[in-house]
Design a protein around this motif. Structure first.
Motif, PDB file in Angstrom:
ATOM      1  N   GLY A  85       0.821  -1.202   0.000  1.00 46.47           N
ATOM      2  CA  GLY A  85       0.000   0.000   0.000  1.00 46.47           C
ATOM      3  C   GLY A  85       0.857   1.253   0.000  1.00 46.47           C
ATOM      4  N   PRO A  86       0.457   2.266  -0.774  1.00 48.45           N
ATOM      5  CA  PRO A  86       1.253   3.487  -0.903  1.00 48.45           C
ATOM      6  C   PRO A  86       1.085   4.472   0.243  1.00 48.45           C
ATOM      7  N   ASP A  87       0.170   4.181   1.153  1.00 49.89           N
ATOM      8  CA  ASP A  87      -0.120   5.104   2.255  1.00 49.89           C
ATOM      9  C   ASP A  87       0.863   4.835   3.398  1.00 49.89           C
ATOM     10  N   SER A  88       1.990   5.550   3.385  1.00 52.80           N
ATOM     11  CA  SER A  88       3.052   5.303   4.372  1.00 52.80           C
ATOM     12  C   SER A  88       3.888   6.560   4.554  1.00 52.80           C
ATOM     13  N   PRO A  89       4.662   6.639   5.637  1.00 51.84           N
ATOM     14  CA  PRO A  89       5.556   7.791   5.817  1.00 51.84           C
ATOM     15  C   PRO A  89       6.561   7.925   4.681  1.00 51.84           C
ATOM     16  N   ALA A  90       7.083   6.781   4.194  1.00 53.20           N
ATOM     17  CA  ALA A  90       8.064   6.827   3.106  1.00 53.20           C
ATOM     18  C   ALA A  90       7.464   7.477   1.865  1.00 53.20           C
ATOM     19  N   TRP A 111      -1.580   7.725   8.326  1.00 55.07           N
ATOM     20  CA  TRP A 111      -1.412   6.463   7.588  1.00 55.07           C
ATOM     21  C   TRP A 111      -2.032   5.336   8.413  1.00 55.07           C
ATOM     22  N   PRO A 112      -3.349   5.282   8.503  1.00 56.63           N
ATOM     23  CA  PRO A 112      -4.000   4.354   9.445  1.00 56.63           C
ATOM     24  C   PRO A 112      -3.623   2.886   9.249  1.00 56.63           C
TER      25      PRO A 112
END
Length: 246
Positions: A85-90, A111-112
């Motif tokens: 999944g692209p929803d991340s801090p990075a 980023w749940p």
């Protein structure tokens, strides 16, 4: 002249630690020509050398697509892998082109899904800093802590310096890999050349060495004589042919 004999301040210690980290990183990557191996070495050094950081990871993109990850602890590799999944801090750091951090993941809302996975793995704080490698590859270096509040402003500064230095070193790694591949292609072309291939065969027979070493012998002779490699090969083949005819 009076010398200041006071203990170094925390800031001074931080500067010295960061300088030592960058030196170790340079020494570890200076001769590496494999990008994946360089990433593995990068996260290993960073996780061990930065006080307060428990784990380190790297997220890489090539031409905008996920291009692999590296993690100092394989258990946490999924946190750096955009395929989860692209929803991340990075990804936030990469998209915004600026450092992203969360000192305490408890209650983090940005980023749940990623945060839930990170907390299950024992991560309590994160810093992600974007890394520019070259025109094709970008990424983020991710520092993780197992205690809330462990990552401070000093860690953010270290992450910024680490990302900048890592980008330069990784660009050099990719450049060395490119040059190695190009050299391999040139060698293959030379080996396919009839007269050069014959000359290499002669040297292999005389010296009992493999083809790459025989090619190096030809190159050395061409350099010493200051003539083209193919001409050296022609002379060698001609000399051997004459000796056999005689």
């Amino acid at each position: 002249m009076n010398l200041d004999t006071r203990e170094p301040t925390i800031d001074t210690i931080g500067v010295l630690e960061t300088a030592a980290l960058l030196r170790e990183l340079t020494a570890g990557l200076i001769a590496v020509d494999d990008f994946d191996r360089a990433l593995a070495e990068l996260v290993r050094i960073a996780s061990a050398a930065v006080p307060g950081v428990t784990w380190c990871g790297f997220t890489a993109l090539r031409a905008g697509e996920p291009a692999g990850v590296a993690a100092s602890d394989d258990r946490l590799a999924e946190l750096d892998d955009l395929r989860h999944g692209p929803d991340s801090p990075a990804m936030s750091a990469i998209r915004r082109r600026e450092m992203t951090s969360s000192e305490e993941l408890d209650g983090e809302q940005r980023w749940p899904s990623w945060t839930a996975r990170a907390r299950r793995l024992g991560v309590r704080g994160v810093i992600s800093a974007p890394v520019d490698v070259d025109e094709q590859v970008i990424g983020a270096i991710n520092l993780y802590a197992d205690a809330p509040g462990a990552l401070t402003t000093r860690h953010q500064l270290t992450a910024m310096l680490l990302a900048e230095h890592a980008g330069l070193l990784l660009a050099a790694v990719r450049d060395r890999a490119r040059r190695t591949a190009e050299a391999g292609e040139r060698d293959s072309a030379l080996l396919a050349d009839g007269v050069v291939g014959q000359a290499i065969g002669v040297i292999m027979t005389q010296r009992g060495c493999p083809a790459p070493e025989a090619l190096d012998v030809l190159r050395s002779a061409a350099s010493s004589l200051d003539i083209p490699l193919r001409e050296v090969a022609e002379r060698l083949v001609l000399t051997v042919s004459r000796s056999r005819a005689g």
